[in-house]
Structures are given as structure tokens and as C-alpha cells.
Design an enzyme around this catalytic site. Structure first.
Site, PDB file in Angstrom:
ATOM      1  N   GLU A 124      42.220  43.551  45.916  1.00  0.00           N
ATOM      2  CA  GLU A 124      42.066  44.062  47.300  1.00  0.00           C
ATOM      3  C   GLU A 124      43.316  44.537  48.049  1.00  0.00           C
ATOM      4  OE1 GLU A 124      40.574  40.254  48.641  1.00  0.00           O
ATOM      5  OE2 GLU A 124      38.263  40.928  47.961  1.00  0.00           O
ATOM      6  N   GLU A 147      33.837  42.217  42.647  1.00  0.00           N
ATOM      7  CA  GLU A 147      33.211  40.830  43.011  1.00  0.00           C
ATOM      8  C   GLU A 147      32.139  40.942  44.255  1.00  0.00           C
ATOM      9  OE1 GLU A 147      36.438  38.873  45.369  1.00  0.00           O
ATOM     10  OE2 GLU A 147      37.993  39.410  43.738  1.00  0.00           O
TER      11      GLU A 147
HETATM   12  C1  BG6 Z   1      37.753  37.648  47.772  1.00  0.00           C
HETATM   13  C2  BG6 Z   1      38.912  37.193  46.805  1.00  0.00           C
HETATM   14  O1  BG6 Z   1      38.406  38.269  48.766  1.00  0.00           O
HETATM   15  O2  BG6 Z   1      37.011  36.756  48.047  1.00  0.00           O
HETATM   16  C3  BG6 Z   1      38.871  35.985  45.925  1.00  0.00           C
HETATM   17  O3  BG6 Z   1      39.686  38.436  46.130  1.00  0.00           O
HETATM   18  C4  BG6 Z   1      38.012  35.011  46.568  1.00  0.00           C
HETATM   19  O4  BG6 Z   1      39.973  35.610  45.128  1.00  0.00           O
HETATM   20  C5  BG6 Z   1      36.704  35.499  47.087  1.00  0.00           C
HETATM   21  O5  BG6 Z   1      37.902  33.875  45.934  1.00  0.00           O
HETATM   22  C6  BG6 Z   1      35.784  34.588  47.928  1.00  0.00           C
HETATM   23  O6  BG6 Z   1      36.598  34.123  48.930  1.00  0.00           O
HETATM   24  P1  BG6 Z   1      36.655  32.549  49.271  1.00  0.00           P
HETATM   25  O7  BG6 Z   1      37.737  32.548  50.225  1.00  0.00           O
HETATM   26  O8  BG6 Z   1      35.629  31.993  49.588  1.00  0.00           O
HETATM   27  O9  BG6 Z   1      37.133  31.941  47.960  1.00  0.00           O
END
Ligand code: BG6
Length: 485
Positions: A191, A383
Site C-alpha cells: 500500500e 487484499e
Molecule cells: C490493509 C493492510 O490495509 O488492511 C493489512 O495491508 C491489514 O496489513 C488490513 O491487516 C486490514 O486492516 P486491519 O487494521 O483491520 O488489520
């Protein structure tokens, strides 16, 4: 054969994780401290806005380095370091074709700049990649996912310094040379476009260590990362011909609040700034708009002779992105919601979860079309997911239909976009196994199809169990998404 050397064969179905959220064993195997090892757990009642938890100042940074008693969940992760065989066997059982993971830089160079890499760290990833390949799972490796050796923050204030470029390229080169037969898919940074929201998480910068305006520092650090990524891409092509490098950004699509032209312009401007780093990585040059903005603000972003050539000559092969939600920029609303990364006006058409994230599966299709039209390189959904609180039933079962609905609705939109002509290489959900949350350091906020018996304080057996979504995702993969149609 498609452009950029990407060959259409099996769609890459799988899941994604990050070393700092799953490995644990934070000082084992010769690993040094990393920036994420210093993020303490903050109970929900003391939390405030997510960016506050993700930010860091020098005082807290120094205190956390010495603190061995506090609750730092990323130091223990889910113990993937010791349990990776069991975890990978579960991924294989779901039929994974790809596993997106990251290497902890501080396992390879504990302080970031030793003369020789740490052999024990290199051996660990050899073992993980071998285990994946044993099941026919391709590793997709993020070289730096939100973590930097603390030694580099101490010496250089991390990506504020140009010295980081050489340190990173040396680290990346070690990885390419060591894993050249094993890893085909790489991403330089996780990101890369979130540096504006979380400069410590994304780039290890302590803003209070410099007099420069915060935003100028963020863009300076970003420039160093972009040059480092481009130089690493050049190295990858030299050392591992045939391997592919993909940019990775967060896609937070901005919608206009309504059809008032000023609001359209506001949303367009936000989208353009969010995409500017990707313009550099895919098109090989800074967008004029951003260069004009630097001038207007009086920002002096130091770029050395040759930097712009390096950027132009080493563009990426594909574009990966995370997708969690969309948002509506506003200049004057108090009715706001925090997205995964940004705050915006509440969108009345979308539901919001307990962490303030809105669910918008159609926004994924809009994004896929947008990005494909703009860049014309294969896309990779690196993701996608949503945190939920899971309840273990008396019979030990976890009936997570909400997760199935959430992921299913997004995958359906992706399949529609593909039918409409968008080239998508793969989809990796976040995350196939429960792990520590990046923003809140909780375990309670669960994303996985595999349940991990650990709580926010680290209590629990660590035992893995299959949720209902496990069998569902297995079927999605086995039928290439047909079962969703
Ligand atoms: C993304 C990141 O932005 O969001 C991950 O690349 C992260 O590392 C994912 O785990 C989900 O966010 P969170 O804060 O709920 O874990």
C-alpha cells in the site's frame, strides 16, 4: 502470452498475510526489532481515531524499545514462525494457488545495514517457500509490508533519508538472489499510497524528528520509496528473468457526495492524489498535478539526477491493490465514518461495521474498471476482507455466514468485471487465517477462514480450527467461482 510477460493460465486464488501480523517470534532466529514490534495494544475505550493508534512519536518509540513487559501483540503474532507447516497445510486444503506473504526485513538484516544477511532468517523463508511449493502454491512476496528495522529509524529516520534506497535495494537483491527459483511474484511495498495517512506504519517516519512540514516529509519519503522500488525492479529483471513485479496500493475509491460539479471535482481530486504514486510506478512519471502541487505548497522534494530516468525505465508488470471500502470526501460534514484508511462522509447507501468500515462490493467492480481503463496492466486483488467478531459455538463450530456473504458479494463483482473485459490475475483475501490487526493490534477483529484461539492479551491455546467459510472458499476455488453464479 499477454503483455508484461503475464501468461493467462490458472487464476491465482488465495489469501494474503504480513510477517509482522502473523509470524511472532520477534527476537528469534537472529531477528532484530522492527517498527511494528513497538506498537502496543490499546484497549478499545482508550483508542480514539484509528490513525492515532497507528501514529508514533519519538518519546513512545524510545519507551517501547525498552519495554519488555507491555502488551505488544505483533511481537507474538499467531506464531506462524513455528506453526507455518500446519498453516500452509490448511491453505493447501482450501486449494490455494497463491499465498501472498511478506518477508520481515529485520529477519534478514536485523539492524537494516549489516555487512552480511542473517542466514537463519534466510533459511526460515526457504523453508516456508519450500512448504508452499510442495503443495503447488505460488508465493507472492511483499518485500516490505509496513515494517522497517528499528536500526534504520534510529540512524536515518527511516525513509526520510536517501540512504534507505541503498539499504532497501541491497535487501531486495539478497532476496532475489536467494529465492530466484522459488518466487515468481513480487511487490516492493505494501500500500505505497497510504504514507499520507500513516507515515510511521507505512514508512517508519517519526514526524517530530524534523522541522519540515509533515506532508512535505511524507512526499519526500515516498519519492525515496518509489526510486527504491524502481531500482529493485531493475535488479529483479537482471537476476530473475521471467519474475514479475507488481505495484501495490490501497484502493479507496472516492465518490462525489452528489452531482454538484464542485463535489465531482473534489472526489476527482482525491482519487488523483491517491493514485499519483501508482501513476509513477505504472506509467513511469510523476503526474503534472502532483508536481504543480509541490510548487504551490513550496515543498522541496529532493530528487537526484537520474531518479526520473530510473522511474521511467523500470515500471511494474502488474498492479495489485487492497480493497476494503469506498468513501465520500467532504469539507464540512460532522457525519463521518472512518474507512480502512481515510475518513469520509457517511454514505447512506452502505452499511457500516463496528470498526466504522463501510461495505461496498459494487465499488470493487467500479475500481477494477477504473484501474484497468487508466493503466492497462493486469490487476491483482491483493487484499479484500472485513473484520468480524466470531463466536465459537458450544459444539466448537463457527458459523460465519456474514464472512461468506461479504467475500461472496465481492468475488461476484470481480467475476462480473472480468466478464466485462478487465484482466485480473488473482484474488487473495485478507486474511485466510485470523491474525493481529494492522491498525488496532487486536485479535478480536477477525478476518480468517481459519480460527486461531488467541485473544487480545495473547491468552489461548493458539489452536487452529476451520470456520464455515473454510469449506465455502474451498468450493469457490475448486469451481473457479462458478458456484457463486
Ligand atoms: C490493509 C493492510 O490495509 O488492511 C493489512 O495491508 C491489514 O496489513 C488490513 O491487516 C486490514 O486492516 P486491519 O487494521 O483491520 O488489520
Amino acid at each position: 502470452m499477454r503483455r508484461n510477460g503475464y501468461e493467462e493460465k490458472d487464476f491465482l486464488w488465495g489469501g494474503a498475510c504480513a510477517a509482522n501480523q502473523c509470524e511472532g517470534a520477534y527476537l528469534e532466529g537472529g531477528k532484530g526489532l522492527s517498527t511494528q514490534d513497538l506498537i502496543a495494544y490499546v484497549p478499545v475505550e482508550k483508542r480514539g481515531h484509528m490513525f492515532t493508534i497507528m501514529s508514533m512519536d519519538s518519546e513512545r518509540f524510545e519507551a517501547a524499545k525498552k519495554d519488555v513487559e507491555g502488551n505488544y501483540p505483533k511481537r507474538r503474532g499467531i506464531d506462524f514462525y513455528h506453526r507455518y507447516r500446519e498453516d500452509i497445510a490448511l491453505l493447501a486444503e482450501m486449494g490455494f494457488k497463491v499465498f501472498r506473504m511478506s518477508v520481515a526485513w529485520a529477519r534478514i538484516f536485523p539492524n537494516g545495514d549489516e555487512r552480511e544477511p542473517n542466514e537463519e532468517g534466510l533459511r526460515f523463508y526457504d523453508a516456508v517457500f519450500d512448504e508452499l511449493l510442495k503443495y503447488g502454491i505460488e508465493p507472492l512476496v511483499t518485500i516490505s509490508h509496513y515494517e522497517i528495522p528499528v536500526g534504520l529509524v534510529d540512524k536515518h529516520n527511516s525513509w526520510m533519508s536517501r540512504e534507505m534506497i541503498d539499504a532497501y535495494v541491497r535487501y531486495a537483491t539478497v532476496l532475489f538472489e536467494r529465492y530466484k527459483g522459488k518466487v515468481k511474484y513480487w511487490m516492493p511495498f505494501n500500500e505505497i499510497n497510504v504514507i499520507r495517512f500513516c507515515p510511521y506504519t507505512s514508512a517508519g517516519i517519526l514526524l517530530d524528528r524534523s522541522e519540515r512540514p509533515d506532508e512535505e516529509m511524507e512526499y519526500q519519503a515516498l519519492h525515496h520509496q518509489l526510486v527504491a522500488a524502481a531500482r529493485a525492479t531493475a535488479k529483479l529483471r537482471e537476476i530473475c528473468p521471467g519474475a514479475l513485479m507488481g505495484a501495490m496500493m490501497t484502493r479507496n475509491l472516492y465518490y462525489p457526495e452528489n452531482c454538484a460539479p464542485d463535489n465531482i471535482l473534489l472526489a476527482q481530486t482525491e482519487n488523483a492524489y491517491a493514485l499519483a504514486p501508482i501513476d509513477v510506478e505504472v506509467r513511469g512519471r510523476y503526474p503534472n498535478r502532483l508536481l504543480r502541487y509541490f510548487e504551490k505548497m513550496g515543498y522541496e522534494i529532493c530528487m537526484e539526477a537520474g531518479d526520473l530516468d530510473v522511474l521511467r525505465e523500470n515500471t511494474v508488470d502488474f498492479l495489485g491493490f487492497s480493497y476494503y471500502s469506498t468513501s465520500v470526501p467532504t469539507n464540512n460534514s460532522s457525519d463521518t465514518v472512518a474507512g480502512n484508511m481515510v475518513v469520509g462522509k457517511r454514505n447512506p447507501y452502505l452499511p457500516v461495521n463496528e470498526w466504522g468500515v463501510q461495505c461496498d462490493s459494487v465499488g470493487l467492480r467500479v475500481s477494477l474498471h477504473d484501474l484497468w481503463d487508466r493503466y492497462q496492466v493486469p490487476l491483482f486483488i491483493a487484499e479484500n476482507g472485513r473484520g468480524f467478531v466470531d463466536t465459537v459455538g458450544e459444539d466448537g463450530r463457527i458459523e460465519d455466514d456474514y464472512r461468506i456473504d461479504f467475500l461472496g458479494s465481492h468475488i461476484r463483482q470481480m467475476l462480473l468485471a472480468m466478464e466485462e473485459g478487465v484482466e485480473v490475475m488473482g484474488y487473495t483475501c485478507w486474511s485466510p487465517i485470523d491474525m493481529v490487526s494492522a491498525s488496532t493490534s487486536e485479535m478480536r477483529k477477525r478476518y480468517g477462514m481459519v480460527y486461531v484461539d488467541l485473544d487480545d492479551e495473547g491468552a489461548g491455546s493458539g489452536r487452529r480450527s476451520r470456520k464455515k467459510s473454510f469449506a465455502w472458499y474451498k468450493e469457490v476455488i475448486a469451481t473457479d467461482g462458478e458456484c457463486l453464479k
